[in-house]
Design a protein around this motif. Structure first.
Motif, PDB file in Angstrom:
ATOM      1  N   ALA A  55       0.828  -1.203   0.000  1.00 50.34           N
ATOM      2  CA  ALA A  55       0.000   0.000   0.000  1.00 50.34           C
ATOM      3  C   ALA A  55       0.863   1.254   0.000  1.00 50.34           C
ATOM      4  O   ALA A  55       0.581   2.217  -0.721  1.00 50.34           O
ATOM      5  N   ASP A  56       1.925   1.250   0.818  1.00 50.07           N
ATOM      6  CA  ASP A  56       2.838   2.404   0.860  1.00 50.07           C
ATOM      7  C   ASP A  56       3.484   2.637  -0.501  1.00 50.07           C
ATOM      8  O   ASP A  56       3.514   3.757  -1.010  1.00 50.07           O
ATOM      9  N   VAL A  57       4.011   1.572  -1.084  1.00 49.92           N
ATOM     10  CA  VAL A  57       4.732   1.681  -2.353  1.00 49.92           C
ATOM     11  C   VAL A  57       3.781   2.064  -3.480  1.00 49.92           C
ATOM     12  O   VAL A  57       4.113   2.885  -4.341  1.00 49.92           O
ATOM     13  N   ASP A  58       2.596   1.482  -3.487  1.00 47.71           N
ATOM     14  CA  ASP A  58       1.610   1.799  -4.525  1.00 47.71           C
ATOM     15  C   ASP A  58       1.230   3.268  -4.468  1.00 47.71           C
ATOM     16  O   ASP A  58       1.139   3.935  -5.505  1.00 47.71           O
ATOM     17  N   LEU A  59       1.007   3.775  -3.275  1.00 45.68           N
ATOM     18  CA  LEU A  59       0.645   5.189  -3.127  1.00 45.68           C
ATOM     19  C   LEU A  59       1.739   6.095  -3.695  1.00 45.68           C
ATOM     20  O   LEU A  59       1.455   7.052  -4.413  1.00 45.68           O
ATOM     21  N   ALA A  60       2.985   5.772  -3.405  1.00 51.29           N
ATOM     22  CA  ALA A  60       4.098   6.614  -3.861  1.00 51.29           C
ATOM     23  C   ALA A  60       4.332   6.512  -5.363  1.00 51.29           C
ATOM     24  O   ALA A  60       4.573   7.525  -6.028  1.00 51.29           O
ATOM     25  N   THR A  61       4.253   5.305  -5.912  1.00 50.37           N
ATOM     26  CA  THR A  61       4.609   5.134  -7.324  1.00 50.37           C
ATOM     27  C   THR A  61       3.454   5.412  -8.275  1.00 50.37           C
ATOM     28  O   THR A  61       3.671   5.939  -9.367  1.00 50.37           O
ATOM     29  N   SER A  62       2.236   5.080  -7.886  1.00 46.90           N
ATOM     30  CA  SER A  62       1.111   5.244  -8.815  1.00 46.90           C
ATOM     31  C   SER A  62       0.735   6.713  -9.023  1.00 46.90           C
ATOM     32  O   SER A  62      -0.046   7.021  -9.915  1.00 46.90           O
ATOM     33  N   SER A 118       9.119   2.597   3.078  1.00 48.56           N
ATOM     34  CA  SER A 118       8.073   1.773   3.681  1.00 48.56           C
ATOM     35  C   SER A 118       8.681   0.861   4.739  1.00 48.56           C
ATOM     36  O   SER A 118       8.181   0.778   5.858  1.00 48.56           O
ATOM     37  N   HIS A 119       9.757   0.183   4.384  1.00 51.84           N
ATOM     38  CA  HIS A 119      10.402  -0.734   5.327  1.00 51.84           C
ATOM     39  C   HIS A 119      10.961  -0.009   6.544  1.00 51.84           C
ATOM     40  O   HIS A 119      10.790  -0.451   7.674  1.00 51.84           O
ATOM     41  N   ASP A 120      11.646   1.114   6.311  1.00 52.83           N
ATOM     42  CA  ASP A 120      12.366   1.796   7.386  1.00 52.83           C
ATOM     43  C   ASP A 120      11.493   2.663   8.280  1.00 52.83           C
ATOM     44  O   ASP A 120      11.841   2.895   9.442  1.00 52.83           O
ATOM     45  N   ARG A 121      10.329   3.151   7.754  1.00 54.33           N
ATOM     46  CA  ARG A 121       9.562   4.115   8.533  1.00 54.33           C
ATOM     47  C   ARG A 121       8.045   3.946   8.502  1.00 54.33           C
ATOM     48  O   ARG A 121       7.374   4.251   9.478  1.00 54.33           O
ATOM     49  N   LEU A 122       7.471   3.535   7.381  1.00 49.74           N
ATOM     50  CA  LEU A 122       6.029   3.660   7.206  1.00 49.74           C
ATOM     51  C   LEU A 122       5.203   2.423   7.528  1.00 49.74           C
ATOM     52  O   LEU A 122       4.103   2.550   8.069  1.00 49.74           O
ATOM     53  N   CYS A 123       5.654   1.252   7.169  1.00 52.55           N
ATOM     54  CA  CYS A 123       4.828   0.050   7.304  1.00 52.55           C
ATOM     55  C   CYS A 123       4.681  -0.328   8.777  1.00 52.55           C
ATOM     56  O   CYS A 123       5.592  -0.862   9.389  1.00 52.55           O
ATOM     57  N   THR A 124       3.525  -0.049   9.321  1.00 51.80           N
ATOM     58  CA  THR A 124       3.257  -0.312  10.735  1.00 51.80           C
ATOM     59  C   THR A 124       3.450  -1.784  11.080  1.00 51.80           C
ATOM     60  O   THR A 124       3.969  -2.117  12.142  1.00 51.80           O
ATOM     61  N   VAL A 125       3.073  -2.673  10.187  1.00 50.60           N
ATOM     62  CA  VAL A 125       3.147  -4.106  10.482  1.00 50.60           C
ATOM     63  C   VAL A 125       4.598  -4.554  10.617  1.00 50.60           C
ATOM     64  O   VAL A 125       4.990  -5.121  11.647  1.00 50.60           O
ATOM     65  N   ILE A 129       6.846  -5.641  14.076  1.00 50.27           N
ATOM     66  CA  ILE A 129       7.555  -6.911  14.220  1.00 50.27           C
ATOM     67  C   ILE A 129       9.028  -6.659  14.519  1.00 50.27           C
ATOM     68  O   ILE A 129       9.605  -7.241  15.445  1.00 50.27           O
ATOM     69  N   GLU A 130       9.656  -5.774  13.763  1.00 52.70           N
ATOM     70  CA  GLU A 130      11.078  -5.518  13.964  1.00 52.70           C
ATOM     71  C   GLU A 130      11.370  -4.854  15.304  1.00 52.70           C
ATOM     72  O   GLU A 130      12.427  -5.080  15.883  1.00 52.70           O
ATOM     73  N   ALA A 131      10.430  -4.067  15.815  1.00 50.88           N
ATOM     74  CA  ALA A 131      10.625  -3.436  17.120  1.00 50.88           C
ATOM     75  C   ALA A 131      10.473  -4.442  18.262  1.00 50.88           C
ATOM     76  O   ALA A 131      10.920  -4.190  19.371  1.00 50.88           O
ATOM     77  N   GLY A 132       9.811  -5.566  17.993  1.00 53.52           N
ATOM     78  CA  GLY A 132       9.629  -6.574  19.030  1.00 53.52           C
ATOM     79  C   GLY A 132       8.614  -6.163  20.082  1.00 53.52           C
ATOM     80  O   GLY A 132       8.815  -6.376  21.265  1.00 53.52           O
ATOM     81  N   THR A 133       7.524  -5.586  19.654  1.00 51.43           N
ATOM     82  CA  THR A 133       6.493  -5.096  20.560  1.00 51.43           C
ATOM     83  C   THR A 133       5.891  -6.233  21.382  1.00 51.43           C
ATOM     84  O   THR A 133       5.460  -7.243  20.836  1.00 51.43           O
TER      85      THR A 133
END
Length: 142
Positions: A55-62, A118-125, A129-133
């Motif tokens: 969704a992040d990438v589509d919004l930016a590129t489309s 998206s990977h570094d800042r935007l994708c909440t999912v 996971i990477e933050a280990g919530t």
């Protein structure tokens, strides 16, 4: 925490190993424990990672060009050891094609940055996971 930040999904059992999740807007998705074609919870996790970043990438590129093909593949290894079950080696791959021409060239040029942001800042999912919530669990009294 504000009400605008709250996200809520209710999961109800609809049969042996079969469940339906309902969001606050009334949308539903069914899933199961691996029998038949229904998604498993782990597959839903992979879909959530892919869907969020897609969704992040589509919004930016489309904004520049409508893609002629757009596929995101998410994979990982399910492992179980002394610490319990979990997914490892999560990987997200993009295969995106844009039309020829200046607008397609612009979209192609920003694709790598859009994926990275998206990977570094935007994708909440994936960020969660990477933050280990931590996840808390409770049992309500009937």
């Amino acid at each position: 925490m504000s009400e605008d930040s709250l996200r809520l999904v209710t999961v109800e059992r609809i049969g042996t190993g079969r469940f339906t999740a309902t969001n606050a807007r009334g949308g539903t998705i069914s899933f199961g424990t691996g029998d038949g074609t229904a998604f498993t919870p782990v597959e839903l996790l992979l879909a959530a990672i892919g869907g969020c970043t897609a969704a992040d990438v589509d919004l930016a590129t489309s904004r520049h060009a409508e893609p002629t093909a757009f596929t995101v593949t998410v994979s990982g290894q399910k492992v179980g050891d002394e610490t319990g079950n979990r997914m490892t080696d999560l990987a997200v791959g993009f295969s995106v094609t844009f039309p020829d021409g200046a607008s397609g060239d612009r979209a192609r040029a920003i694709l790598p940055r859009a994926v990275a942001v998206s990977h570094d800042r935007l994708c909440t999912v994936s960020r969660t996971i990477e933050a280990g919530t931590p996840v808390t669990v409770s049992v309500e009294d009937d």
